[in-house]
Design a protein around this motif. Structure first.
Motif, PDB file in Angstrom:
ATOM      1  N   LYS A  87      51.302   1.698 -25.855  1.00  0.00           N
ATOM      2  CA  LYS A  87      52.571   1.376 -25.206  1.00  0.00           C
ATOM      3  C   LYS A  87      53.572   2.516 -25.404  1.00  0.00           C
ATOM      4  O   LYS A  87      53.539   3.235 -26.412  1.00  0.00           O
ATOM      5  N   TRP A 111      64.705  10.401 -33.445  1.00  0.00           N
ATOM      6  CA  TRP A 111      63.239  10.405 -33.437  1.00  0.00           C
ATOM      7  C   TRP A 111      62.693  11.372 -34.483  1.00  0.00           C
ATOM      8  O   TRP A 111      61.672  11.104 -35.104  1.00  0.00           O
ATOM      9  N   VAL A 150      62.756   6.512 -27.810  1.00  0.00           N
ATOM     10  CA  VAL A 150      63.861   6.423 -28.763  1.00  0.00           C
ATOM     11  C   VAL A 150      64.968   7.326 -28.247  1.00  0.00           C
ATOM     12  O   VAL A 150      64.810   8.545 -28.183  1.00  0.00           O
ATOM     13  N   GLU A 185      57.497   3.692 -25.729  1.00  0.00           N
ATOM     14  CA  GLU A 185      58.789   3.147 -26.158  1.00  0.00           C
ATOM     15  C   GLU A 185      59.695   4.306 -26.548  1.00  0.00           C
ATOM     16  O   GLU A 185      59.574   4.855 -27.640  1.00  0.00           O
ATOM     17  N   THR A 240      63.348   8.032 -23.523  1.00  0.00           N
ATOM     18  CA  THR A 240      63.360   7.198 -22.323  1.00  0.00           C
ATOM     19  C   THR A 240      63.179   8.045 -21.068  1.00  0.00           C
ATOM     20  O   THR A 240      62.443   7.673 -20.147  1.00  0.00           O
ATOM     21  N   TYR A 244      56.020   7.743 -27.506  1.00  0.00           N
ATOM     22  CA  TYR A 244      55.439   6.659 -28.302  1.00  0.00           C
ATOM     23  C   TYR A 244      56.451   6.010 -29.236  1.00  0.00           C
ATOM     24  O   TYR A 244      56.118   5.063 -29.954  1.00  0.00           O
ATOM     25  N   GLY A 245      57.670   6.555 -29.260  1.00  0.00           N
ATOM     26  CA  GLY A 245      58.705   5.987 -30.102  1.00  0.00           C
ATOM     27  C   GLY A 245      58.404   6.157 -31.577  1.00  0.00           C
ATOM     28  O   GLY A 245      57.818   7.154 -32.003  1.00  0.00           O
ATOM     29  N   ILE A 282      59.601   9.053 -20.465  1.00  0.00           N
ATOM     30  CA  ILE A 282      58.819   7.946 -19.897  1.00  0.00           C
ATOM     31  C   ILE A 282      59.104   7.812 -18.407  1.00  0.00           C
ATOM     32  O   ILE A 282      58.194   7.646 -17.583  1.00  0.00           O
TER      33      ILE A 282
END
Length: 312
Positions: free
Chosen positions: A133, A281, A137, A135, A142, A120-121, A145
């Motif tokens: 969404k 993060w 970090v 996202e 990445t 979730y960033g 995801i």
């Protein structure tokens, strides 16, 4: 909690913190466990109870052999954020693909993929839902995801792949950032945290995470073949929850605030020069609210966390 017939579980990354706690949990319930890890399995209390396979998830051949006669895989193995970017991608994305290929070849019933709320960033709202969404970090976020996308491709081929996104979980064998925190307390020091201590930061007891994994292993495939946030139901502020252990220790020490922006800048520089035990993060979310909705898991899986942040 639904009962599961005696089955054979393979745990990737089984020598790690979640792996050993999940192993104890499953053996206690009468299941066979295969530990698959590049790291040696050094737990004398369990070594006679399990099958240990020293292997790397980047090696498809070894995985295929280890997956023979396995009913369920719990995929915990991952290269954490402090590893080099190429190692993170090879392990967390390509390695996940190898686990799913090996499972497919061996007709494994289901694969439970342990992801992360790092996907979730650094969020702009709370609580976070599974539909929000994604996202990442840094390379780790990445990669998590991208690993989800790999799982979804295999789902399209008819495989059952529950994805769990746990909050930071704690319990026996916990190392990393929490080891630093406990060392400070043991040394009878005040504990600095990033920010003003008033933010809400949801955690998770590892036993509750094991419960969630077991629910994904036991419930009907059509129900569990989805993505679930997992975290504590009860949590307050960083000051209250993290201060609970200081109170328990009884040394008369306290949590102290540190201005977030200058400390984050220092940590960023230390990370750039490979001198920090923390990564972006962690230190950029530490002074902010950080909590996810577990409503979906509560409703669909009937997940009932037993421990609050303080109890954990």
């Amino acid at each position: 909690m639904e009962s599961v017939k005696r089955q054979k579980f393979l745990i990737t990354g089984g020598s790690g913190f979640l792996g050993i706690n999940l192993t104890r949990y499953l053996v206690k319930r009468g299941h066979k466990v295969v530990i698959y890890d590049i790291v040696s399995f050094d737990y004398e209390d369990m070594v006679d109870e399990v099958q240990v396979v020293n292997g790397d998830i980047r090696n498809l051949g070894d995985l295929e052999t280890a997956c023979e006669d396995v009913d369920i895989i719990v995929h915990c193995a991952a290269a954490l954020p402090l590893y080099k970017e190429e190692v993170i991608y090879a392990t967390d994305v390509e390695g996940t693909g190898n686990v799913l290929k090996a499972a497919e070849v061996n007709n494994v019933e289901r694969i439970i993929h342990i992801s992360s709320t790092a996907v979730y960033g650094i969020p702009d709202h709370h609580p976070l839902y599974e539909s929000d969404k994604l996202e990442g970090v840094g390379p780790y976020g990445t990669a998590k995801i991208d690993a989800k996308k790999v799982c979804e491709k295999y789902r399209e081929n008819g495989m059952c792949i529950p994805i769990i996104r746990p909050k930071s979980f704690i319990g026996p064998e916990r190392l990393g950032v929490f080891a630093i925190y406990y060392d400070w307390i043991k040394s009878k020091k005040n504990v600095p945290i990033v920010g003003n201590r008033k933010n809400k930061y949801q955690l998770l007891d590892v036993e509750d995470l094991c419960d969630a994994i077991y629910l994904c292993a036991s419930k009907d495939k059509t129900i569990v073949n989805d993505t679930f946030n997992i975290g504590a139901r009860e949590y307050t502020t960083m000051k209250e929850d993290f201060g609970e252990i200081l109170s328990y220790a009884g040394f008369g020490k306290r949590i102290i605030t540190t201005p977030a922006k200058p400390l984050i800048l220092v940590l960023c520089l230390l990370e750039f020069f490979k001198l920090s035990p923390l990564y972006k993060w962690v230190y950029e979310t530490a002074p902010e609210d950080s909590f996810v909705s577990i409503e979906k898991a509560e409703k669909v899986l009937e997940f009932k966390p037993k421990y609050s942040n303080k109890q954990a």
